[in-house]
Design a protein around this motif. Sequence first.
Motif, short mmCIF file in Angstrom:
data_model
loop_
_atom_site.label_atom_id
_atom_site.label_comp_id
_atom_site.label_asym_id
_atom_site.label_seq_id
_atom_site.Cartn_x
_atom_site.Cartn_y
_atom_site.Cartn_z
N UNK A 67 0.80 -1.22 0.00
CA UNK A 67 0.00 0.00 0.00
C UNK A 67 0.85 1.28 0.00
N UNK A 68 2.16 1.14 -0.04
CA UNK A 68 3.03 2.31 -0.03
C UNK A 68 3.28 2.74 -1.48
N UNK A 69 2.98 3.98 -1.85
CA UNK A 69 3.20 4.42 -3.23
C UNK A 69 4.68 4.45 -3.58
N UNK A 70 4.99 4.10 -4.82
CA UNK A 70 6.38 4.04 -5.26
C UNK A 70 6.79 5.27 -6.05
N UNK A 71 5.91 6.26 -6.14
CA UNK A 71 6.21 7.43 -6.96
C UNK A 71 5.96 8.73 -6.19
N UNK A 72 6.22 8.69 -4.87
CA UNK A 72 5.89 9.84 -4.03
C UNK A 72 7.12 10.56 -3.49
N UNK A 73 8.28 10.33 -4.10
CA UNK A 73 9.46 11.09 -3.72
C UNK A 73 10.25 10.52 -2.56
N UNK A 74 10.01 9.24 -2.23
CA UNK A 74 10.80 8.61 -1.18
C UNK A 74 11.09 7.16 -1.56
N UNK A 75 12.11 6.58 -0.92
CA UNK A 75 12.46 5.19 -1.17
C UNK A 75 11.56 4.27 -0.34
N UNK A 76 11.38 3.05 -0.81
CA UNK A 76 10.52 2.08 -0.14
C UNK A 76 11.29 0.77 0.01
N UNK A 77 11.18 0.17 1.19
CA UNK A 77 11.89 -1.08 1.46
C UNK A 77 11.00 -2.02 2.27
N UNK A 78 10.81 -3.25 1.79
CA UNK A 78 10.17 -4.27 2.61
C UNK A 78 11.15 -4.70 3.68
N UNK A 79 10.74 -4.61 4.94
CA UNK A 79 11.69 -4.79 6.02
C UNK A 79 10.99 -5.33 7.26
N UNK A 80 11.65 -6.27 7.93
CA UNK A 80 11.14 -6.84 9.17
C UNK A 80 11.91 -6.22 10.33
N UNK A 81 11.24 -5.38 11.09
CA UNK A 81 11.88 -4.66 12.19
C UNK A 81 12.34 -5.60 13.30
N UNK A 82 11.74 -6.77 13.39
CA UNK A 82 12.08 -7.71 14.45
C UNK A 82 13.35 -8.50 14.12
N UNK A 83 13.44 -9.01 12.90
CA UNK A 83 14.52 -9.94 12.56
C UNK A 83 15.67 -9.31 11.77
N UNK A 84 15.47 -8.10 11.23
CA UNK A 84 16.50 -7.48 10.41
C UNK A 84 17.07 -6.22 11.08
N UNK A 85 18.32 -5.90 10.79
CA UNK A 85 18.91 -4.68 11.37
C UNK A 85 18.15 -3.44 10.89
#
Length: 273
Positions: A88-106
């Motif tokens: 649901x995060x737009x990819x054309x809104x002037x920011x980078x997007x990353x799929x990320x797991x806050x629990x298991x990833x740095x």
Amino acid sequence: MTTSTTTPTGPGPSRYSFDNDDPESVGRHSHLSDILDPFTFARLGALGDLTGKRCLEVGAGGGSVARRLAELAGPGGDVLATDLNVRHVPLDAGFRVLRHDLVTEPVPDGPWDVIHARLVLLHIPQREEIVARLVAALAPGGALVIEDWATEFGRLCLAAPDEATAALIEEYRDTLVDRVLPARGNDPTWAARVHATMLAHGLVDVETEVNAASWPGGSPGAVLLAVNVAQLRDDFIAAGFTEEKIQRLYSAVRDPRLVVRSHFMYSTIGRHA
């Protein structure tokens, strides 16, 4: 501003209570943006001039806060929006997007001048350890902004067409807060503990502002109650909130005679020394 990218593209496994793969999640993100963005944007404005700053939006949801951070940071800044499921995060809104797991990833590589998380940590049992890692990712002088609802307080119904409807709203709250969400790792007392947690991790100039509002039937805030139930229907039924009550709730939240109180939103800001 760095152009938007996303890696990887497919949704990963979600442990979050409100799954972005659920069809109801579209409405949920829209309602949350409508009712919470004005307060959040005012809090971000209190951080000072963010032109050229590096900003991390954790648990970006529909992306409205990341978009605002991108506006504040301007073309020379860098905003990264992360989520377990970025559909649901737009990819054309002037920011980078990353799929990320806050629990298991740095925490994504910083250091960051601003890190913002709204309605994220109250759902994650590892919240204390995550705060420590977010603090460590701040640049000197950088700000950590954590916004969560304190759901421990009852009496959500301010006005109702009848006593049965008022009782239904309170039963909804008790079922969600006392039974459904705690079974998924939610802590209704977390929001009030964020301030002390930031101090314990060495942040300075820590300050908290609390916000709440009334929501009449038919408004995004009132309708959000029905969306919550729709996303967690099986859990509600297992907790004793029957199908008949669910249908009554769906009707009640659109009745303009109903007025409910929002949960108390604690917005806490702390800075790296």
